[in-house]
Design a protein around this motif. Structure first.
Motif, PDB file in Angstrom:
ATOM      1  N   GLU A 115      -4.880   2.940  -8.385  1.00  0.00           N
ATOM      2  CA  GLU A 115      -5.857   3.500  -7.447  1.00  0.00           C
ATOM      3  C   GLU A 115      -6.982   2.484  -7.282  1.00  0.00           C
ATOM      4  N   LYS A 127     -15.996  -4.266   9.684  1.00  0.00           N
ATOM      5  CA  LYS A 127     -14.592  -3.947   9.390  1.00  0.00           C
ATOM      6  C   LYS A 127     -13.791  -5.233   9.229  1.00  0.00           C
ATOM      7  N   GLY A 145      -0.646   4.644  -0.430  1.00  0.00           N
ATOM      8  CA  GLY A 145      -1.411   5.832  -0.090  1.00  0.00           C
ATOM      9  C   GLY A 145      -2.827   5.460   0.280  1.00  0.00           C
ATOM     10  N   ILE A 146      -3.496   6.366   1.010  1.00  0.00           N
ATOM     11  CA  ILE A 146      -4.861   6.101   1.432  1.00  0.00           C
ATOM     12  C   ILE A 146      -5.856   7.124   0.893  1.00  0.00           C
ATOM     13  N   ASP A 147      -5.390   8.316   0.511  1.00  0.00           N
ATOM     14  CA  ASP A 147      -6.290   9.342  -0.015  1.00  0.00           C
ATOM     15  C   ASP A 147      -5.662  10.016  -1.219  1.00  0.00           C
ATOM     16  N   PRO A 196      -6.760   5.914  -2.274  1.00  0.00           N
ATOM     17  CA  PRO A 196      -6.206   4.602  -1.932  1.00  0.00           C
ATOM     18  C   PRO A 196      -5.391   4.050  -3.106  1.00  0.00           C
ATOM     19  N   VAL A 234       0.873  -1.166   0.000  1.00  0.00           N
ATOM     20  CA  VAL A 234       0.000   0.000   0.000  1.00  0.00           C
ATOM     21  C   VAL A 234       0.910   1.216   0.000  1.00  0.00           C
ATOM     22  N   CYS A 269      -8.455  -1.971  -9.561  1.00  0.00           N
ATOM     23  CA  CYS A 269      -7.602  -0.785  -9.650  1.00  0.00           C
ATOM     24  C   CYS A 269      -7.616  -0.194 -11.050  1.00  0.00           C
ATOM     25  N   VAL A 275      -2.263   1.226  -4.324  1.00  0.00           N
ATOM     26  CA  VAL A 275      -1.386   0.085  -4.083  1.00  0.00           C
ATOM     27  C   VAL A 275      -0.363   0.045  -5.214  1.00  0.00           C
TER      28      VAL A 275
END
Length: 189
Positions: free
Chosen positions: A144, A159, A47-49, A51, A45, A127, A53
């Motif tokens: 993304e 979750k 980044g998250i914002d 997302p 991974v 992605c 990979v």
């Protein structure tokens, strides 16, 4: 032992043995006629914002080439029950042969992208190509995440629950590991 970074074979062996366990991206792609599937242990991974990979193949074989040309791919997570199929999909095949078929892996339709996903994988990330970065002789492919599939049995209160999920990790050579042996540490204030 002291290593000269110019000794590519020695450095690869040392890096791939020391940086463990590495998660495995079982990447599926299509060129519109042939569906490809290949495992990559240079994966994470980033980044998250948004997302994002990445996987970093050592050469531009069918799967990364398809990901770049179609700007779509799916990252499927490998669990112990999928180990043999994942390994079989790493065989060197002609470009017009599908690793899905060669390894006997069932395809499942994706929701957003055209590439199929691995039907038996409990977690799959659809992605779209975010970018590529040339890193020496490798190409880092960044995707993304535009849709995620997670088996409901892996959830607690909606979750993903790490206690219910056992991924396969890559060590070195032909060695792999499980994520079953866990312990917790509370982060200090």
């Amino acid at each position: 032992m002291e290593l000269d970074p110019d000794s590519v074979d020695s450095m690869y062996r040392t890096l791939s043995t020391a940086v463990v366990p590495r998660p495995i991206a079982w990447v599926s792609s299509t060129d519109g006629e042939t569906d490809n599937l290949a495992p990559y242990s240079f994966f994470n991974v980033v980044g998250i914002d948004p997302p994002v990979v990445m996987f970093a193949p050592a050469s531009m074989k069918d799967t990364p080439r398809n990901a770049v040309e179609t700007e779509e791919f799916v990252v499927n997570v490998v669990t112990p029950d999928l180990a043999e199929s994942m390994n079989a999909s790493s065989a060197t095949l002609p470009s017009d042969a599908s690793e899905f078929d060669h390894a006997g892996v069932e395809r499942a339709p994706s929701v957003v992208v055209d590439a199929p996903r691995v039907g038996a994988s409990p977690i799959s990330f659809e992605c779209v190509l975010y970018d590529t970065v040339e890193v020496g002789t490798s190409t880092m492919v960044l995707g993304e995440v535009v849709y995620a599939h997670v088996d409901d049995e892996l959830l607690t209160d909606g979750k993903l629950d790490v206690e219910k999920f056992d991924a396969l990790g890559r060590l070195a050579g032909s060695q792999y590991t499980y994520t079953r042996d866990r312990f917790g540490l509370e982060r200090p204030d």
